[in-house]
Design an enzyme around this catalytic site. Structure first.
Site, PDB file in Angstrom:
ATOM      1  N   HIS A 112       0.857  -1.187   0.000  1.00 35.82           N
ATOM      2  CA  HIS A 112       0.000   0.000   0.000  1.00 35.82           C
ATOM      3  C   HIS A 112       0.895   1.239   0.000  1.00 35.82           C
ATOM      4  O   HIS A 112       1.866   1.303   0.765  1.00 35.82           O
ATOM      5  CB  HIS A 112      -0.891  -0.007   1.256  1.00 35.82           C
ATOM      6  CG  HIS A 112      -1.844   1.133   1.299  1.00 35.82           C
ATOM      7  ND1 HIS A 112      -2.959   1.189   0.496  1.00 35.82           N
ATOM      8  CD2 HIS A 112      -1.830   2.287   2.010  1.00 35.82           C
ATOM      9  CE1 HIS A 112      -3.608   2.325   0.732  1.00 35.82           C
ATOM     10  NE2 HIS A 112      -2.937   3.004   1.646  1.00 35.82           N
ATOM     11  N   GLU A 146     -10.605  -6.364   6.771  1.00 34.97           N
ATOM     12  CA  GLU A 146     -10.725  -4.906   6.869  1.00 34.97           C
ATOM     13  C   GLU A 146      -9.639  -4.233   6.024  1.00 34.97           C
ATOM     14  O   GLU A 146      -8.442  -4.548   6.175  1.00 34.97           O
ATOM     15  CB  GLU A 146     -10.578  -4.474   8.340  1.00 34.97           C
ATOM     16  CG  GLU A 146     -11.168  -3.115   8.590  1.00 34.97           C
ATOM     17  CD  GLU A 146     -10.930  -2.635  10.012  1.00 34.97           C
ATOM     18  OE1 GLU A 146     -10.831  -1.428  10.211  1.00 34.97           O
ATOM     19  OE2 GLU A 146     -10.806  -3.493  10.914  1.00 34.97           O
TER      20      GLU A 146
END
Ligand code: GAR
Length: 197
Positions: A112, A146
Site C-alpha cells: 500500500h 478490513e
C-alpha cells in the site's frame, strides 16, 4: 539455493511495475520464491503483456457484471490451478470478499502506498502532501477483511520534497516499493518455510 521455492501468484490491475520488481528479484540467485501466475481483473493491464513476454502464465477475467464472490472464485481457481501457495497483491484495485481473504489468511499479502496506518484507501499521496507530512512511503502488510488493516510486515519512508505533486511523489514511492516488496516477500516465505519444516 533453497530446496523448495514458494509458489506465488501475483494479482495486478494496471502497469505492474511492482510485479516486474518481484519477478526479476525471483530470478536472482537464492530467491526463496518463484512467480507461477500473474492474474488480473483488467484484461488490458499492461503488466500481463510483460509477464507473458517473461514466460509467466497469465490469467485475466474482468470483474464487470460479476458478483464479487463469483469473480473472486474465478481468480482463486486460476491460483489453485497454477499451484500457488501465496497470493501477492501488486496494485490490485479490487476489494476481495471476506470469505476469500479469510481462507488465504497468512498467505495473502499487499503493498500500500502510504505509511500505514496513515491513509488507508485511495489518494494516499494527495492526502500526505495536503497534510504537510515530511514523508510518504509504502507498507507491505498481511491482508485481512478490513481494508489496509492487516499486520504490518515492513515499511519504507520516502521524503516529500518541496514542489512534489501526487504524481512525482507516487513515482518515487514506486522506486522504494520496488526495493521493499521483493525483500519483504522473500523474508516472509523463508520464515514460513522454516516454521513449517
Ligand atoms: C503501487 O504504488 C501500489 O502500492 C498501489 O498501486 C500502485 C501499483 O503500481 N496499490 C494500491 O494503491 C492498493 N490500494 P504498479 O501497477 O506499477 O505496481
Amino acid at each position: 539455493m533453497p530446496e523448495h521455492k514458494a509458489k506465488v501468484a501475483i494479482f495486478i490491475s494496471g502497469g505492474g511495475t511492482n510485479m516486474a520488481a518481484l519477478l526479476y528479484a525471483s530470478r536472482l540467485p537464492d530467491c526463496p520464491y518463484e512467480i507461477v501466475l500473474v492474474a488480473s481483473n483488467n484484461p488490458d493491464a499492461g503488466g500481463l503483456e510483460l509477464a507473458e513476454a517473461e514466460g509467466i502464465a497469465t490469467f485475466a477475467q474482468s470483474h464487470k457484471g460479476m458478483e464479487r464472490a463469483d469473480h473472486d472464485a474465478v481468480m482463486e481457481r486460476a491460483v489453485l490451478d497454477a499451484g500457488a501457495e501465496y497470493i501477492v497483491l501488486a496494485g490490485y484495485m479490487r476489494i476481495l470478499s471476506k470469505v476469500f481473504v479469510t481462507r488465504w489468511a497468512g498467505r495473502i499479502i499487499n503493498i500500500h502506498p502510504s505509511l500505514l496506518p496513515k491513509y488507508k484507501g485511495l489518494d494516499t499521496h494527495t492526502r500526505a502532501i495536503e497534510a504537510g507530512d515530511s514523508h510518504g512511503g509504502a507498507t507491505v502488510h498481511l491482508v485481512t477483511p478490513e481494508l489496509d488493516s492487516g499486520a504490518i510486515m515492513e515499511q519504507v519512508k520516502v521524503a516529500i520534497m518541496p514542489g512534489d505533486t501526487p504524481d512525482s511523489l507516487a513515482e518515487r514511492v514506486k522506486l522504494a516499493e520496488h526495493q521493499l516488496y521483493p525483500r519483504a516477500l522473500a523474508a516472509y516465505v523463508a520464515r514460513h518455510a522454516r516454521v513449517s519444516a
